[in-house]
Write a protein that holds these residues in place. Structure first.
Motif, PDB file in Angstrom:
ATOM      1  N   PHE A  23      44.636  39.257  41.163  1.00 42.32           N
ATOM      2  CA  PHE A  23      44.469  39.704  39.771  1.00 42.32           C
ATOM      3  C   PHE A  23      45.003  41.135  39.660  1.00 42.32           C
ATOM      4  O   PHE A  23      44.328  42.086  40.043  1.00 42.32           O
ATOM      5  N   SER A 172      38.630  40.062  29.359  1.00 40.26           N
ATOM      6  CA  SER A 172      38.435  40.240  30.804  1.00 40.26           C
ATOM      7  C   SER A 172      37.678  41.528  31.089  1.00 40.26           C
ATOM      8  O   SER A 172      37.874  42.543  30.421  1.00 40.26           O
ATOM      9  N   ARG A 173      36.833  41.451  32.113  1.00 35.89           N
ATOM     10  CA  ARG A 173      36.143  42.636  32.622  1.00 35.89           C
ATOM     11  C   ARG A 173      36.252  42.610  34.143  1.00 35.89           C
ATOM     12  O   ARG A 173      35.699  41.731  34.798  1.00 35.89           O
ATOM     13  N   ASN A 174      36.955  43.568  34.691  1.00 36.66           N
ATOM     14  CA  ASN A 174      37.117  43.679  36.138  1.00 36.66           C
ATOM     15  C   ASN A 174      36.500  44.988  36.615  1.00 36.66           C
ATOM     16  O   ASN A 174      36.736  46.042  36.021  1.00 36.66           O
ATOM     17  N   THR A 175      35.721  44.919  37.677  1.00 35.31           N
ATOM     18  CA  THR A 175      35.085  46.113  38.223  1.00 35.31           C
ATOM     19  C   THR A 175      35.418  46.235  39.702  1.00 35.31           C
ATOM     20  O   THR A 175      35.631  45.239  40.404  1.00 35.31           O
ATOM     21  N   HIS A 176      35.444  47.465  40.166  1.00 36.70           N
ATOM     22  CA  HIS A 176      35.749  47.749  41.570  1.00 36.70           C
ATOM     23  C   HIS A 176      35.004  49.006  41.984  1.00 36.70           C
ATOM     24  O   HIS A 176      35.077  50.031  41.301  1.00 36.70           O
ATOM     25  N   ARG A 218      34.448  43.870  44.503  1.00 32.84           N
ATOM     26  CA  ARG A 218      35.280  43.592  43.330  1.00 32.84           C
ATOM     27  C   ARG A 218      34.702  42.414  42.562  1.00 32.84           C
ATOM     28  O   ARG A 218      34.224  41.448  43.160  1.00 32.84           O
ATOM     29  N   ARG A 219      34.793  42.507  41.248  1.00 34.29           N
ATOM     30  CA  ARG A 219      34.350  41.409  40.392  1.00 34.29           C
ATOM     31  C   ARG A 219      35.401  41.186  39.307  1.00 34.29           C
ATOM     32  O   ARG A 219      35.846  42.117  38.643  1.00 34.29           O
ATOM     33  N   PHE A 220      35.794  39.920  39.147  1.00 37.36           N
ATOM     34  CA  PHE A 220      36.777  39.532  38.137  1.00 37.36           C
ATOM     35  C   PHE A 220      36.111  38.530  37.203  1.00 37.36           C
ATOM     36  O   PHE A 220      35.645  37.479  37.651  1.00 37.36           O
ATOM     37  N   THR A 221      36.077  38.859  35.906  1.00 32.62           N
ATOM     38  CA  THR A 221      35.347  38.039  34.938  1.00 32.62           C
ATOM     39  C   THR A 221      36.206  37.773  33.711  1.00 32.62           C
ATOM     40  O   THR A 221      36.876  38.673  33.196  1.00 32.62           O
ATOM     41  N   THR A 250      33.639  33.862  36.870  1.00 35.49           N
ATOM     42  CA  THR A 250      33.438  35.113  37.600  1.00 35.49           C
ATOM     43  C   THR A 250      33.652  34.892  39.093  1.00 35.49           C
ATOM     44  O   THR A 250      33.094  33.956  39.671  1.00 35.49           O
ATOM     45  N   ARG A 252      33.317  37.128  42.707  1.00 37.61           N
ATOM     46  CA  ARG A 252      32.808  38.363  43.315  1.00 37.61           C
ATOM     47  C   ARG A 252      33.244  38.411  44.773  1.00 37.61           C
ATOM     48  O   ARG A 252      33.066  37.447  45.515  1.00 37.61           O
TER      49      ARG A 252
END
Length: 504
Positions: A23, A172-176, A218-221, A250, A252
């Motif tokens: 991603f 989309s909401r991606n966190t790292h 990492r999270r990809f939503t 999601t 993770r």
């Protein structure tokens, strides 16, 4: 809109071996480990950035660094990108923070580097407008405000341009979150330089012990709280038999790596000449919807670097081989040579890189997102040759890149991927030049040509050029001013579509 998914116009293949989620549409808006700057300042330094654009677009940046002691520095950086956009469900809200510090012991034998960073990347998506004719429609509601133009996703009733409303409705909401600690201990000898008034002591390393530990989550939503009203879109493009009122996918991931390396310095007085060899163990854990994954990856790596003390030659050899684990067989080899032709002419740099990698996890079925496989998945292989000629006397840089690729993996539809098993190539030629038009008036030219075969699975413009016309001067003795405008041109080409759910 600033902060929405992007793809580079100048093509560059994925060159990460081992695990990669796949991603990357929001990578330019994130802080990363590799670009972290370690500083050493005699005084505290602060830099503030503020940008404002149309539709209340705002960007805020803060950088502060200072030395706690002469051998201990820290830096903290924060950035916020918030842009409502012109169309419905196009608003973005990205926030990044990074803290890093470097410490050197008084005897200069021990060094420590610490990085902690976090990225929260959020972008609303609308699937595009329902019909191109709305853009040139005579309907005053559409011409007055494009926010009213119907889009394929996200009923405008739920959308907002409120700067303080950052709740995601469709998108989309991606966190790292990442942490890195590198520790080094040097073995060598002490030395000093004696002048008339002082004695300067320093340490000359011969062997360095280095350990690096890194932890990333990492999270990809993808989320659509109103998917039930757009069920035809999801049924036709993603083949979903039933669409719930709220659609969410999601992934993770957690990654822990430990790297131990030995670095040897043949010339103690030249720290930019060294031999490095190491081994790295990566542990991966994932929560992919209803199932979990766990696997390890063991790789060995080596590097030779020599930047001569007269700065005339700069050589690099680097290699990594994945010896065991899920990605056993992946490898990367890189060589680079740079030489100073003469002070009058400039420098020449030649590069070679060969990458053999397992395609990203999103292609390999390591995801909860709705992805359809085309069949067996083979390793990608890419070879890149680069030549760069820097001519500072005439303010010009010439660059040529040749790419040879096989098993290139790509998405051919909203959820279907494919591989181009036939070998194809790409040639890119570029020139960058600075023209002094008159005193403080300048013209910066970037011009690229990208040549690809007609049957290659790449959609690229043949010509891309960027022209910056600027006034750069000093006013009132101490005011530096740079202002101007950009002109960009792309030759006609068929651009890629975008899959909102997969972010591809």
């Amino acid at each position: 809109n600033n902060g929405n998914p992007v793809r580079p116009i100048l093509f560059q293949p994925n060159q990460r071996t081992g695990w990669d989620a796949g991603f990357h549409a929001y990578d330019p808006f994130a802080f990363n480990m590799a670009e972290t700057r370690f500083m050493n300042t005699t005084k505290p330094f602060t830099e503030l950035t503020y940008l404002i654009g149309s539709k209340l677009e705002q960007q805020v940046g803060i950088l502060h660094t200072q030395n706690i002691r002469p051998d201990w520095n820290f830096a903290v950086q924060y950035r916020l990108v918030n842009s409502p956009g012109a169309y419905n469900s196009q608003n973005t809200n990205h926030s990044n923070i990074r803290f890093n510090t470097q410490y050197t012991s008084k005897d200069q034998r021990y060094n420590a580097f610490l990085i902690a960073l976090g990225n929260g990347l959020q972008s609303a998506l609308n699937g595009g407008i329902e019909n191109d004719s709305f853009v040139v429609s005579s309907n005053s509601a559409y011409t007055r405000d494009r926010f009213n133009i119907p889009t394929r996703l996200a009923d405008s009733v739920f959308s907002t341009r409120n700067f303080f409303s950052v709740k995601l409705q469709t998108g989309s909401r991606n966190t790292h979150a990442g942490f890195l600690l590198r520790q080094q201990y040097d073995l060598g000898r002490k030395d000093s330089v004696v002048t008339d008034s002082s004695v300067q002591r320093f340490f000359l390393p011969r062997l360095r012990l280095e350990h690096t530990v890194q932890y990333n989550t990492r999270r990809f939503t993808y989320l659509d709280i109103q998917a039930g009203t757009d069920n035809l879109y999801y049924r036709s493009r993603y083949g979903l038999a039933s669409v719930p009122d709220t659609l969410q996918y999601t992934d993770r991931w957690k990654e822990l790596s430990n790297d131990f390396s030995l670095v040897q310095f043949p010339d103690p007085k030249n720290p930019l000449q060294f031999l490095k060899a190491g081994v790295e163990l990566r542990n991966h854990r994932a929560s992919l919807g209803a199932r979990d994954e766990a696997f390890d990856d063991l790789s060995v790596h080596g590097e030779y670097r020599n930047r001569t003390r007269n700065r005339k030659w700069d050589m690099l050899l680097h290699g990594r081989f994945h010896a065991a684990g899920r990605y056993a067989g992946d490898y990367s080899v890189q060589a680079r040579l740079r030489t100073e032709l003469s002070k009058r002419i400039g420098s020449l740099e030649l590069g070679f890189r060969n990458i053999n990698r397992t395609p990203s996890a999103v292609f390999a079925g390591l995801t909860s997102f709705p992805v359809t496989a085309a069949g067996a998945l083979y390793r990608e292989n890419s070879t890149q040759l680069t030549a760069l000629l820097d001519l500072p006397a005439i303010r010009t840089r010439l660059q040529a890149d040749y790419l040879l690729m096989s098993n290139f993996t790509y998405f051919k539809g909203f959820r279907e991927w494919d591989q181009a098993q036939a070998v194809f190539n790409m040639l890119r030629l570029g020139v960058s030049k600075e023209f002094v038009l008159r005193r403080s008036w300048k013209w910066y030219l970037d011009f690229y040509v990208q040549l690809t075969p007609e049957d290659a699975p790449l959609n690229l413009p043949l010509i891309y050029t960027r022209n910056r016309f600027a006034y750069e001067g000093r006013l009132f003795r101490n005011l530096n001013l740079s202002t101007g405008f950009d002109i960009r041109y792309l030759s006609a080409y068929k651009a890629d579509d975008f899959s909102p759910v997969l972010g591809q």
